[in-house]
Design a protein around this motif. Structure first.
Motif, short mmCIF file in Angstrom:
data_model
loop_
_atom_site.label_atom_id
_atom_site.label_comp_id
_atom_site.label_asym_id
_atom_site.label_seq_id
_atom_site.Cartn_x
_atom_site.Cartn_y
_atom_site.Cartn_z
N GLN A 1 -1.19 27.99 3.88
CA GLN A 1 -2.57 28.45 3.74
C GLN A 1 -3.46 27.22 3.63
N TRP A 2 -4.52 27.20 4.42
CA TRP A 2 -5.47 26.10 4.41
C TRP A 2 -6.83 26.65 3.99
N ARG A 3 -7.52 25.91 3.15
CA ARG A 3 -8.83 26.35 2.66
C ARG A 3 -9.85 25.24 2.89
N PHE A 4 -11.00 25.64 3.44
CA PHE A 4 -12.10 24.71 3.69
C PHE A 4 -13.35 25.27 3.01
N ASP A 5 -13.84 24.57 1.99
CA ASP A 5 -15.02 24.99 1.24
C ASP A 5 -16.27 24.38 1.88
N TRP A 6 -17.32 25.17 1.93
CA TRP A 6 -18.60 24.70 2.47
C TRP A 6 -19.71 25.55 1.89
N GLU A 7 -20.94 25.16 2.13
CA GLU A 7 -22.09 25.87 1.59
C GLU A 7 -23.15 26.05 2.67
N HIS A 8 -23.98 27.07 2.46
CA HIS A 8 -25.14 27.27 3.33
C HIS A 8 -26.31 27.67 2.45
N VAL A 9 -27.45 27.02 2.68
CA VAL A 9 -28.66 27.37 1.96
C VAL A 9 -29.38 28.45 2.77
N TYR A 10 -29.56 29.62 2.15
CA TYR A 10 -30.27 30.72 2.79
C TYR A 10 -31.71 30.76 2.32
N THR A 11 -32.62 30.80 3.25
CA THR A 11 -34.00 31.09 2.91
C THR A 11 -34.11 32.60 2.74
N ARG A 12 -35.20 33.02 2.21
CA ARG A 12 -35.46 34.46 2.02
C ARG A 12 -35.29 35.20 3.35
N ASP A 13 -35.97 34.70 4.39
CA ASP A 13 -35.94 35.38 5.69
C ASP A 13 -34.55 35.40 6.32
N GLU A 14 -33.82 34.29 6.20
CA GLU A 14 -32.47 34.25 6.76
C GLU A 14 -31.58 35.31 6.11
N TRP A 15 -31.64 35.41 4.78
CA TRP A 15 -30.80 36.38 4.09
C TRP A 15 -31.21 37.81 4.44
N LEU A 16 -32.51 38.07 4.45
CA LEU A 16 -32.98 39.43 4.76
C LEU A 16 -32.66 39.82 6.20
N MET B 1 -14.99 33.74 3.60
CA MET B 1 -15.41 34.61 2.54
C MET B 1 -16.50 33.91 1.76
N PHE B 2 -17.31 34.69 1.10
CA PHE B 2 -18.37 34.12 0.28
C PHE B 2 -18.39 34.81 -1.07
N GLU B 3 -19.02 34.15 -2.00
CA GLU B 3 -19.18 34.74 -3.33
C GLU B 3 -20.57 34.36 -3.82
N LEU B 4 -21.41 35.38 -3.99
CA LEU B 4 -22.76 35.11 -4.47
C LEU B 4 -22.73 34.39 -5.80
N PRO B 5 -23.59 33.37 -5.98
CA PRO B 5 -23.69 32.74 -7.29
C PRO B 5 -24.09 33.79 -8.33
N PRO B 6 -23.64 33.66 -9.57
CA PRO B 6 -23.89 34.68 -10.60
C PRO B 6 -25.36 35.08 -10.76
N THR B 7 -26.27 34.11 -10.75
CA THR B 7 -27.69 34.47 -10.94
C THR B 7 -28.22 35.27 -9.76
N VAL B 8 -27.76 34.93 -8.56
CA VAL B 8 -28.18 35.65 -7.36
C VAL B 8 -27.57 37.05 -7.38
N MET B 9 -26.30 37.14 -7.71
CA MET B 9 -25.62 38.44 -7.79
C MET B 9 -26.32 39.36 -8.78
N ALA B 10 -26.64 38.84 -9.95
CA ALA B 10 -27.30 39.66 -10.97
C ALA B 10 -28.65 40.18 -10.47
N ALA B 11 -29.40 39.34 -9.79
CA ALA B 11 -30.71 39.76 -9.26
C ALA B 11 -30.54 40.84 -8.21
#
Length: 127
Positions: free
Chosen positions: A59-74, A1-11
């Motif tokens: 229940q096991w939880r593994f946190d990680w991150e991914h940096v999305y460029t504009r093109d990757e997200w689009l 699952m993911f959760e957009l950072p607040p500033t990204v979500m607002a935009a």
């Protein structure tokens, strides 16, 4: 699952509200994505317990991150349910607006993810 950072979500929400005012895409501040998914995880654990033959579900939880460029997200956005039902013209406007929002955020953003699994060991059989 993911959760957009607040500033990204607002935009992103601002783009959806401008292009598709009746879109269900909105900012949820009453619960986190993890809280929303927790119901599903609890149901899985209940199903394992009800099936019998297993130890206590964990229940096991593994946190990680991914940096999305504009093109990757689009590139991946059209696969999301918030866009699949939109007319092509609206979808194109949303993608353009989100691209502009990502550009305004510096051209990329970091998305936090959590991979969650529910497991249980097979119970020991009779000796």
């Amino acid at each position: 699952m993911f959760e957009l950072p607040p500033t990204v979500m607002a935009a992103f929400v601002a783009v959806y509200r401008r292009v598709v005012p009746d879109s269900p895409f909105s900012v949820r501040t009453d619960k986190s994505a993890m809280e929303g998914y927790q119901v599903m995880f609890a149901k899985a654990a209940d199903g394992i317990a009800a099936a019998g033959g297993f130890g206590e579900p964990e229940q096991w939880r593994f946190d990680w991150e991914h940096v999305y460029t504009r093109d990757e997200w689009l590139d991946q956005m059209p696969t999301q349910g918030t866009l699949t039902g939109l007319p092509e013209a609206d979808r194109a406007q949303v993608l353009e607006g989100v691209g502009e929002a990502i550009d305004a955020l510096g051209g990329s953003f970091t998305m936090p993810y959590a991979t969650v699994v529910v497991t249980a060991s097979k119970a020991a059989g009779p000796a």
